[in-house]
Design a protein around this motif. Sequence first.
Motif, PDB file in Angstrom:
ATOM      1  N   GLU A   6       0.833  -1.202   0.000  1.00  7.58           N
ATOM      2  CA  GLU A   6       0.000   0.000   0.000  1.00  7.58           C
ATOM      3  C   GLU A   6       0.868   1.253   0.000  1.00  7.58           C
ATOM      4  OE1 GLU A   6      -2.104  -2.976   2.864  1.00  7.58           O
ATOM      5  OE2 GLU A   6      -0.064  -2.322   2.387  1.00  7.58           O
ATOM      6  N   SER A   7       0.305   2.334  -0.540  1.00  4.30           N
ATOM      7  CA  SER A   7       0.958   3.633  -0.507  1.00  4.30           C
ATOM      8  C   SER A   7      -0.105   4.712  -0.594  1.00  4.30           C
ATOM      9  CB  SER A   7       1.955   3.784  -1.661  1.00  4.30           C
ATOM     10  OG  SER A   7       1.289   3.696  -2.907  1.00  4.30           O
ATOM     11  N   GLY A   8       0.302   5.953  -0.310  1.00  6.63           N
ATOM     12  CA  GLY A   8      -0.605   7.070  -0.460  1.00  6.63           C
ATOM     13  C   GLY A   8      -1.170   7.627   0.833  1.00  6.63           C
ATOM     14  N   GLY A   9      -0.864   6.981   1.942  1.00  6.97           N
ATOM     15  CA  GLY A   9      -1.342   7.485   3.212  1.00  6.97           C
ATOM     16  C   GLY A   9      -0.620   8.762   3.614  1.00  6.97           C
ATOM     17  N   GLY A  10      -1.119   9.394   4.670  1.00 10.08           N
ATOM     18  CA  GLY A  10      -0.487  10.618   5.140  1.00 10.08           C
ATOM     19  C   GLY A  10      -1.401  11.383   6.066  1.00 10.08           C
ATOM     20  N   LEU A  11      -1.027  12.633   6.288  1.00 10.85           N
ATOM     21  CA  LEU A  11      -1.778  13.533   7.163  1.00 10.85           C
ATOM     22  C   LEU A  11      -2.578  14.509   6.299  1.00 10.85           C
ATOM     23  CD1 LEU A  11      -2.384  14.785   9.966  1.00 10.85           C
ATOM     24  CD2 LEU A  11      -0.297  16.147   9.675  1.00 10.85           C
ATOM     25  N   VAL A  12      -3.853  14.641   6.598  1.00  7.35           N
ATOM     26  CA  VAL A  12      -4.715  15.538   5.836  1.00  7.35           C
ATOM     27  C   VAL A  12      -5.709  16.194   6.778  1.00  7.35           C
ATOM     28  CG1 VAL A  12      -6.379  13.705   5.304  1.00  7.35           C
ATOM     29  CG2 VAL A  12      -6.179  15.685   3.773  1.00  7.35           C
ATOM     30  N   GLY A  35     -10.053  -5.836  -1.680  1.00  8.23           N
ATOM     31  CA  GLY A  35     -10.759  -5.013  -0.716  1.00  8.23           C
ATOM     32  C   GLY A  35      -9.829  -4.134   0.100  1.00  8.23           C
ATOM     33  N   TRP A  36     -10.436  -3.236   0.827  1.00  4.28           N
ATOM     34  CA  TRP A  36      -9.739  -2.380   1.785  1.00  4.28           C
ATOM     35  C   TRP A  36     -10.405  -2.535   3.156  1.00  4.28           C
ATOM     36  CZ3 TRP A  36      -5.355   0.390   0.843  1.00  4.28           C
ATOM     37  CH2 TRP A  36      -5.007   0.620  -0.500  1.00  4.28           C
ATOM     38  N   PHE A  37      -9.564  -2.620   4.174  1.00  7.78           N
ATOM     39  CA  PHE A  37      -9.994  -2.633   5.565  1.00  7.78           C
ATOM     40  C   PHE A  37      -9.247  -1.511   6.271  1.00  7.78           C
ATOM     41  CE2 PHE A  37     -12.102  -6.856   6.185  1.00  7.78           C
ATOM     42  CZ  PHE A  37     -11.971  -7.323   4.907  1.00  7.78           C
ATOM     43  N   ARG A  38      -9.695  -1.196   7.465  1.00  9.45           N
ATOM     44  CA  ARG A  38      -8.962  -0.228   8.266  1.00  9.45           C
ATOM     45  C   ARG A  38      -9.051  -0.580   9.733  1.00  9.45           C
ATOM     46  NH1 ARG A  38     -12.765   5.214   7.594  1.00  9.45           N
ATOM     47  NH2 ARG A  38     -14.506   4.542   8.915  1.00  9.45           N
ATOM     48  N   ALA A  92      -6.851   5.936  10.721  1.00 12.49           N
ATOM     49  CA  ALA A  92      -6.635   4.503  10.917  1.00 12.49           C
ATOM     50  C   ALA A  92      -5.470   4.058  10.040  1.00 12.49           C
ATOM     51  CB  ALA A  92      -7.883   3.706  10.542  1.00 12.49           C
ATOM     52  N   VAL A  93      -5.040   2.831  10.260  1.00 10.99           N
ATOM     53  CA  VAL A  93      -4.155   2.166   9.300  1.00 10.99           C
ATOM     54  C   VAL A  93      -5.049   1.458   8.287  1.00 10.99           C
ATOM     55  CG1 VAL A  93      -2.353   0.458   8.944  1.00 10.99           C
ATOM     56  CG2 VAL A  93      -2.352   1.865  11.025  1.00 10.99           C
ATOM     57  N   TYR A  94      -4.788   1.694   7.017  1.00 12.74           N
ATOM     58  CA  TYR A  94      -5.601   1.124   5.938  1.00 12.74           C
ATOM     59  C   TYR A  94      -4.850  -0.035   5.293  1.00 12.74           C
ATOM     60  CZ  TYR A  94      -9.014   4.833   6.299  1.00 12.74           C
ATOM     61  OH  TYR A  94     -10.018   5.669   6.758  1.00 12.74           O
ATOM     62  N   TYR A  95      -5.552  -1.152   5.167  1.00 13.68           N
ATOM     63  CA  TYR A  95      -4.960  -2.375   4.658  1.00 13.68           C
ATOM     64  C   TYR A  95      -5.639  -2.816   3.373  1.00 13.68           C
ATOM     65  CZ  TYR A  95      -2.996  -2.870   9.359  1.00 13.68           C
ATOM     66  OH  TYR A  95      -2.327  -2.665  10.548  1.00 13.68           O
ATOM     67  N   CYS A  96      -4.832  -3.215   2.422  1.00 12.57           N
ATOM     68  CA  CYS A  96      -5.320  -3.818   1.191  1.00 12.57           C
ATOM     69  C   CYS A  96      -5.430  -5.328   1.406  1.00 12.57           C
ATOM     70  CB  CYS A  96      -4.313  -3.508   0.088  1.00 12.57           C
ATOM     71  SG  CYS A  96      -4.702  -4.150  -1.529  1.00 12.57           S
ATOM     72  N   ALA A  97      -6.388  -5.957   0.732  1.00 12.04           N
ATOM     73  CA  ALA A  97      -6.606  -7.378   0.963  1.00 12.04           C
ATOM     74  C   ALA A  97      -7.063  -8.092  -0.300  1.00 12.04           C
ATOM     75  CB  ALA A  97      -7.661  -7.568   2.048  1.00 12.04           C
ATOM     76  N   VAL A  98      -6.641  -9.339  -0.427  1.00  7.86           N
ATOM     77  CA  VAL A  98      -7.151 -10.230  -1.471  1.00  7.86           C
ATOM     78  C   VAL A  98      -8.304 -11.021  -0.878  1.00  7.86           C
ATOM     79  CG1 VAL A  98      -6.635 -12.146  -3.007  1.00  7.86           C
ATOM     80  CG2 VAL A  98      -4.900 -10.408  -2.562  1.00  7.86           C
ATOM     81  N   GLY A 115      -1.901  -6.703   2.911  1.00 12.52           N
ATOM     82  CA  GLY A 115      -0.758  -5.827   2.807  1.00 12.52           C
ATOM     83  C   GLY A 115      -0.314  -5.430   4.202  1.00 12.52           C
ATOM     84  N   ARG A 116       0.728  -4.621   4.267  1.00 12.47           N
ATOM     85  CA  ARG A 116       1.265  -4.213   5.571  1.00 12.47           C
ATOM     86  C   ARG A 116       0.572  -2.974   6.114  1.00 12.47           C
ATOM     87  NH1 ARG A 116       7.755  -5.326   5.889  1.00 12.47           N
ATOM     88  NH2 ARG A 116       7.655  -7.549   5.493  1.00 12.47           N
ATOM     89  N   GLY A 117      -0.158  -2.274   5.280  1.00 10.17           N
ATOM     90  CA  GLY A 117      -0.925  -1.131   5.737  1.00 10.17           C
ATOM     91  C   GLY A 117      -0.253   0.206   5.491  1.00 10.17           C
ATOM     92  N   THR A 118      -1.066   1.242   5.452  1.00 14.19           N
ATOM     93  CA  THR A 118      -0.584   2.615   5.319  1.00 14.19           C
ATOM     94  C   THR A 118      -1.399   3.500   6.241  1.00 14.19           C
ATOM     95  OG1 THR A 118      -0.075   4.392   3.738  1.00 14.19           O
ATOM     96  CG2 THR A 118      -2.096   3.153   3.339  1.00 14.19           C
TER      97      THR A 118
END
Length: 124
Positions: A6-12, A35-38, A92-98, A115-118
């Motif tokens: 995963e990528s693209g996370g940050g502070l907003v 899918g995406w989880f958080r 949150a930490v956002y995780y990608c999933a199969v 994934g490891r999360g972002t």
Amino acid sequence: QMQLVESGGGLVQAGGSLRLSCAASGRAFSISAMGWFRQAPGKERDFIAAISWSGGSTFYADAVKGRFTISRDNTKNTVYLQMNSLKPEDTAVYYCAVLPFLSSKLTVDNVVYWGRGTQVTVSS
């Protein structure tokens, strides 16, 4: 086996937008639901969005419906999560999933690969 990054996370700031990406390795990507989880601090990991292998069907959790959009590009082995109108409670930490199948009732027990999360942090 598939690997997810995963990528693209940050502070907003609240009301802002972010787009998360999940790059997948493995030929099975184009035939897999994704899918995406958080997971927020101190809370369980929750389903937020899923997309079929073709991109033709999607499901969203009520908490993000109308604000988040999941999409995929099978030519790039990548799934995206466009997040608009962000709120502090989206932090949150956002995780990608199969996923083995597509459903509106997905849980962590359904996930095949993670994934490891972002980290996404939304300030008020």
